[in-house]
Scaffold this motif. Structure first.
Motif, PDB file in Angstrom:
ATOM      1  N   LEU A 206     -28.872  32.863 -12.472  1.00  0.00           N
ATOM      2  CA  LEU A 206     -28.054  31.659 -12.390  1.00  0.00           C
ATOM      3  C   LEU A 206     -28.664  30.666 -11.411  1.00  0.00           C
ATOM      4  O   LEU A 206     -29.111  31.035 -10.322  1.00  0.00           O
ATOM      5  N   SER A 207     -28.689  29.399 -11.804  1.00  0.00           N
ATOM      6  CA  SER A 207     -29.067  28.300 -10.914  1.00  0.00           C
ATOM      7  C   SER A 207     -28.100  27.156 -11.182  1.00  0.00           C
ATOM      8  O   SER A 207     -27.356  27.175 -12.166  1.00  0.00           O
ATOM      9  N   ASP A 208     -28.089  26.156 -10.312  1.00  0.00           N
ATOM     10  CA  ASP A 208     -27.141  25.067 -10.522  1.00  0.00           C
ATOM     11  C   ASP A 208     -27.646  24.120 -11.606  1.00  0.00           C
ATOM     12  O   ASP A 208     -28.731  24.319 -12.177  1.00  0.00           O
ATOM     13  N   ASP A 209     -26.864  23.099 -11.904  1.00  0.00           N
ATOM     14  CA  ASP A 209     -27.217  22.220 -13.017  1.00  0.00           C
ATOM     15  C   ASP A 209     -28.420  21.329 -12.728  1.00  0.00           C
ATOM     16  O   ASP A 209     -28.867  20.586 -13.601  1.00  0.00           O
ATOM     17  N   ARG A 211     -31.176  22.899 -11.444  1.00  0.00           N
ATOM     18  CA  ARG A 211     -32.194  23.959 -11.371  1.00  0.00           C
ATOM     19  C   ARG A 211     -32.475  24.418  -9.934  1.00  0.00           C
ATOM     20  O   ARG A 211     -33.516  25.009  -9.666  1.00  0.00           O
ATOM     21  N   ILE A 214     -28.110  28.135  -6.398  1.00  0.00           N
ATOM     22  CA  ILE A 214     -26.692  27.836  -6.584  1.00  0.00           C
ATOM     23  C   ILE A 214     -25.959  27.889  -5.245  1.00  0.00           C
ATOM     24  O   ILE A 214     -26.348  28.626  -4.339  1.00  0.00           O
ATOM     25  N   LEU A 218     -20.037  29.622  -5.748  1.00  0.00           N
ATOM     26  CA  LEU A 218     -20.076  30.725  -6.713  1.00  0.00           C
ATOM     27  C   LEU A 218     -19.423  32.000  -6.176  1.00  0.00           C
ATOM     28  O   LEU A 218     -18.978  32.853  -6.955  1.00  0.00           O
ATOM     29  N   TYR A 240     -32.805  31.644 -17.372  1.00  0.00           N
ATOM     30  CA  TYR A 240     -31.877  31.029 -16.423  1.00  0.00           C
ATOM     31  C   TYR A 240     -30.739  30.355 -17.173  1.00  0.00           C
ATOM     32  O   TYR A 240     -30.940  29.761 -18.238  1.00  0.00           O
ATOM     33  N   ASN A 242     -28.331  27.401 -16.239  1.00  0.00           N
ATOM     34  CA  ASN A 242     -28.050  26.345 -15.269  1.00  0.00           C
ATOM     35  C   ASN A 242     -26.603  25.912 -15.448  1.00  0.00           C
ATOM     36  O   ASN A 242     -26.206  25.510 -16.549  1.00  0.00           O
ATOM     37  N   THR A 243     -25.821  25.972 -14.394  1.00  0.00           N
ATOM     38  CA  THR A 243     -24.394  25.694 -14.514  1.00  0.00           C
ATOM     39  C   THR A 243     -23.877  24.960 -13.291  1.00  0.00           C
ATOM     40  O   THR A 243     -24.502  24.964 -12.232  1.00  0.00           O
ATOM     41  N   ALA A 244     -22.728  24.316 -13.456  1.00  0.00           N
ATOM     42  CA  ALA A 244     -22.042  23.615 -12.367  1.00  0.00           C
ATOM     43  C   ALA A 244     -20.767  24.366 -12.014  1.00  0.00           C
ATOM     44  O   ALA A 244     -20.348  25.298 -12.734  1.00  0.00           O
ATOM     45  N   GLU A 245     -20.128  23.969 -10.934  1.00  0.00           N
ATOM     46  CA  GLU A 245     -18.902  24.660 -10.504  1.00  0.00           C
ATOM     47  C   GLU A 245     -17.831  24.614 -11.568  1.00  0.00           C
ATOM     48  O   GLU A 245     -17.076  25.573 -11.744  1.00  0.00           O
TER      49      GLU A 245
END
Length: 251
Positions: A206-209, A211, A214, A218, A240, A242-245
């Motif tokens: 997992l990484s943030d939106d 890249r 995070i 989380l 990976y 890539n996601t946001a809160e």
């Protein structure tokens, strides 16, 4: 006149009636205890097929990448092989619950020593401090570019990759949640473990939106069933998400 009630004072002889009662009750309790213990043992999950080679040191050489988590791209071909060898990814982590501090630039060829951690074709190296050295590759190999796989929504459990891949057993679930939170807080790569209907397990970092590594947002979701929405891509041998809160929800 009725018979006096029998009782036992501890230092005398056990009354006959009580002896008969104990001969029935004690074996029964032993049988119940044995069945209960057997049932409890049978209900436990078996140990995972993972390894942590504690006490053994392995030296690896490869190209350093940080996208955003540090890793070594190691050649799968022997030095004398001809042509361009393929590369496999070895995640790099530090000792204890901390990320690896790698004094190098992405793309440099390094020799690194540490302890191997392996599970289901996922390989990790707990790096020994001060073991990182610049080296010269025996054979040139090209790093792979990122490949976008599109939008995705995956369900599973967020774990810290180091413990889950072999350092702890179990390395997931409620029993391991507090440890996983501390490991991810220390910079270890968070990993989403998904299982399909056939029981096949997949591992997604997992990484943030953007890249990047995070954030602390989380942590409340670690060790719990979650659904994660974002964009999937492969980067140097790893998948990976890539996601946001706003993309993570509890199930």
């Amino acid at each position: 006149m009725s018979e006096p009630t029998q009782f036992y004072v501890g230092y005398g002889r056990v009354p006959t009636a009580m002896q008969r009662w104990l001969r029935v009750v004690i074996p029964g309790l032993l049988v119940i205890a044995g069945v209960s213990l057997g049932t409890f043992a049978a209900s436990q999950h078996p140990f995972t097929d993972s390894t942590f080679e504690f006490g053994n040191t392995t030296q690896l050489s490869g190209y350093y990448v940080a996208d955003p988590h540090p890793a070594l791209m190691v050649s799968s071909a022997p030095p004398q092989a001809t042509g361009t060898p393929s590369l496999s990814r070895v995640h790099l982590v530090g000792s204890g619950k901390f990320a690896a501090a790698i004094p190098a630039n992405p793309g440099e060829f390094l020799t690194v020593s540490g302890t191997l951690i392996e599970r289901a074709q996922q390989t990790m190296l707990e790096v020994i401090a001060d073991s990182v050295q610049l080296a010269t590759p025996a054979t040139k190999a090209a790093l792979t570019a990122s490949v976008a796989l599109g939008a995705a929504e995956l369900s599973g459990e967020i774990v810290d990759s180091k413990c889950h891949l072999g350092v702890m057993k179990p390395g997931d679930g409620t029993a391991h949640r507090a440890c996983a939170i501390r490991c991810i807080s220390g910079g270890l790569p968070p990993m989403l473990v998904t299982r399909n209907k056939t029981g096949q397990t997949d591992y997604v970092l997992l990484s943030d939106d953007q890249r990047n590594v995070i954030g602390a947002w989380l942590l409340p979701y670690v060790g719990k069933p979650v659904r994660v929405r974002g964009t999937l891509e492969t980067r140097n041998g790893a998948t990976y998400l890539n996601t946001a809160e706003t993309g993570v929800t509890l199930l």
